[in-house]
Design an enzyme around this catalytic site. Structure first.
Site, PDB file in Angstrom:
ATOM      1  N   GLY A  25       0.843  -1.188   0.000  1.00  0.00           N
ATOM      2  CA  GLY A  25       0.000   0.000   0.000  1.00  0.00           C
ATOM      3  C   GLY A  25       0.877   1.235   0.000  1.00  0.00           C
ATOM      4  CB  SER A  26       0.073   4.837  -0.090  1.00  0.00           C
ATOM      5  OG  SER A  26      -0.761   4.854   1.067  1.00  0.00           O
ATOM      6  CD  GLU A  28       2.330  -0.644   3.637  1.00  0.00           C
ATOM      7  OE1 GLU A  28       2.127  -0.108   4.753  1.00  0.00           O
ATOM      8  OE2 GLU A  28       1.494  -0.649   2.722  1.00  0.00           O
ATOM      9  CD  GLU A  47      -4.009  -6.440   3.549  1.00  0.00           C
ATOM     10  OE1 GLU A  47      -5.083  -7.009   3.275  1.00  0.00           O
ATOM     11  OE2 GLU A  47      -3.754  -5.266   3.209  1.00  0.00           O
ATOM     12  CG  HIS A  70      -1.916  -0.860   3.491  1.00  0.00           C
ATOM     13  ND1 HIS A  70      -1.011   0.180   3.433  1.00  0.00           N
ATOM     14  CD2 HIS A  70      -3.117  -0.338   3.113  1.00  0.00           C
ATOM     15  CE1 HIS A  70      -1.631   1.271   3.031  1.00  0.00           C
ATOM     16  NE2 HIS A  70      -2.907   0.987   2.831  1.00  0.00           N
ATOM     17  CG  HIS A 277     -13.763 -28.032  20.008  1.00  0.00           C
ATOM     18  ND1 HIS A 277     -14.278 -28.563  18.838  1.00  0.00           N
ATOM     19  CD2 HIS A 277     -14.066 -26.717  19.972  1.00  0.00           C
ATOM     20  CE1 HIS A 277     -14.868 -27.605  18.142  1.00  0.00           C
ATOM     21  NE2 HIS A 277     -14.751 -26.477  18.803  1.00  0.00           N
ATOM     22  N   GLY A 396      -7.838 -23.476  15.065  1.00  0.00           N
ATOM     23  CA  GLY A 396      -9.218 -23.725  14.661  1.00  0.00           C
ATOM     24  C   GLY A 396      -9.793 -22.647  13.777  1.00  0.00           C
TER      25      GLY A 396
END
Length: 529
Positions: A25-26, A28, A47, A70, A277, A396
């Site tokens: 992005g800008s 970076e 991402e 970003h 779980h 998970g």
């Protein structure tokens, strides 16, 4: 004096970390400007895919992966797989852009408010350096922390205008990632195992992560005890064709207690005590049965409801325990009952698909799985026998498997990688196929299409609930999805066509997807509560 950018690039070169996973992005762009030719930029189209790919790469290669995200929303997109990376103990150094420092007081566009707090608590270390001059040193520190056991993701937020500022290069240094266990506790565990009549081992993913598989096998053989894999193990924990291998623990308290009740001493190596779980009573914790727990994970050790946790890297703990054991002579445990061979039918049974896929895969193939409702069938039909041959997510959270398979294939370009994924899981990150195509990866993706979220169907049965909305997934066409990103694909609906398709996909020079429509019968994951 070098700029921050020059210092960071030289740091990455010195660490052998010249593969960058990102979605630019800008904020970076100053880092990516005139990107050096000796670096490899792996583009993910979202991402979460970027972090999943980096996670797979780090776990398969055994080295930290460098990620460039970003600002703000981009980090938000990634957080699901940051959470998974933390649970996987994957060493990731995650950097993210930030707006220029002069604009930050005025809530600018793309400015990340409290950027360092955003990914917490699922990163081990998080910082937005107070000065541009501190960025390179912060990234160097992040690498050291990411590799310290238990490994995990770290985060550095970097304002866009920092990259061009002058700074001193960080001083190269070494931090050992390993710590040794308490010798007195090791001796106590050895004594308990020596006097026990019927011990058992429960082993987990830390064993493969630390490269201690052969040493663990030697330890298990010296003790002469059956070996169980811990619930939800995210890597191979013990060779599943070994005579001592006794199967997999379910993530249910009663099931764990029932499996361990016949034994008078429990040694847990590289796994939590225990991952559940569903709710229930684990009588083993109140039975007085000695439980000893070898792990490098202090949080896991602290959360264990019973037993003696011995903190230390398995690299030290397993040999130390082996050396402390007297010679023992125990009768070999009874062998496991052989798994019945599934038969073809129309519609295709999932177990039959998995059996045929196992036969089609090359001997050195790596399996990456995200098909939760079919995991018991996978464990029965696709035994993992080689260290480093299996990866799944410990969290998970869906949306990990396909990006991780891409990362594994990038780390292991000479081996076939097979991604086994459910139809529901596939829709979380299908765009990872595009990256596989761009890099020409030897990746076979097998989509098990049972028309919905099979795990939810099974858990609904166990919880005795019904008429739940949002579980069925009609109308998905994975062949068209794959072909739209340049990946060859085929759809199989009858068992007669299955073998040829799997063989072709496992021999393809580049990526290929096979969608297999299977019987929608609800598998049993847990017994009724």
């Amino acid at each position: 004096m070098p700029t921050v950018r020059q210092a960071v690039l030289e740091l990455l070169r010195s660490l052998g970390s010249t593969t960058v996973f990102g979605n630019p992005g800008s904020t970076e762009m100053p880092f990516l400007d005139r990107f050096p030719g000796d670096f490899r930029y792996v583009l993910g189209l979202q991402e979460a895919c970027v972090v999943g790919m980096a996670d797979g790469y780090a776990r398969a290669s055994g080295t930290p992966a460098f990620v460039n995200l970003h600002s703000a929303a981009g980090v938000g997109h990634a957080l699901g797989n940051v959470f998974t990376a933390q649970r996987n103990q994957a060493p990731l150094v995650i950097t993210a852009g930030q707006q220029v420092r002069a604009l930050l007081p005025n809530q600018p566009f793309l400015g990340a408010t409290e950027a360092a707090n955003f990914p917490k608590p699922y990163v081990k270390f998080s910082i937005e350096p107070a000065r541009a001059e501190d960025v390179a040193a912060a990234i160097a520190q992040a690498f050291r922390i990411a590799q310290r056991r238990p490994c995990g993701p770290v985060f550095v937020s970097i304002p866009a205008d920092d990259w061009g500022r002058p700074c001193e290069a960080p001083i190269p240094r070494i931090l050992s990632p390993d710590v040794a266990p308490d010798p007195a506790l090791i001796a106590e565990a050895a004594q308990a195992l020596a006097v026990s009549k019927n011990p058992v081992l429960v082993v987990g993913p830390e064993v493969d992560q630390e490269g201690m598989g052969p040493a663990l096998v030697t330890l298990a053989e010296a003790i002469g005890a059956p070996v169980l894999t811990s619930p939800f193990a995210s890597r191979i924990a013990f060779p599943e064709d070994h005579p001592l291998f006794a199967g997999f623990l379910a993530a249910a308290p009663q099931a764990v207690s029932d499996a361990l009740a016949p034994h008078d001493c429990v040694l847990v190596v590289g796994a939590p005590v225990f991952t559940f779980h569903v709710a229930g009573e684990a009588a083993i914790f109140r039975s007085g049965t000695p439980i000893f727990h070898l792990t490098a994970d202090g949080d896991t050790a602290a959360s264990a409801p019973a037993g003696t946790s011995i903190l230390g890297s398995l690299r030290f703990a397993i040999p130390a325990l082996q050396a402390a054991l007297p010679e023992m002579h125990r009768a070999a445990p009874a062998p496991r009952a052989p798994t019945p061979l599934p038969q073809p039918a129309d519609p295709i049974p999932a177990a039959y698909l998995l059996h045929r896929l196992h036969l089609a895969m090359p001997e050195d193939a790596i399996l990456v799985e995200e098909a939760p409702s079919h995991r018991p069938a996978m464990q029965a039909q696709m035994p993992r026998t080689r260290w480093g041959s299996f990866f799944t997510m410990a969290s998970g959270g869906l949306g990990y498997g396909l990006p991780a398979a891409v990362g594994v294939a990038l780390a292991k370009p000479d081996q076939r990688v097979v991604c086994l994924i459910g139809d529901g899981s596939m829709m979380y990150a299908p765009q990872a196929l595009w990256t596989a195509v761009q890099h020409g990866l030897r990746l076979t993706t097998v989509v098990i299409n049972n028309g919905g979220y099979g795990a939810m169907r099974s858990i609904g049965q166990a919880m005795q609930v019904r008429d739940i909305p949002g579980i069925d997934l009609p109308g998905l066409d994975f062949v068209r999805i794959a072909e739209g990103m340049g990946c060859p694909a085929i759809r199989i609906t009858h068992p007669d066509a299955l073998d040829a398709a799997l063989r072709e996909a496992c021999r393809a020079e580049g990526p290929m997807l096979v969608e297999v429509v299977v019987d929608a019968a609800v598998p049993t994951l847990y017994h009724k509560a």
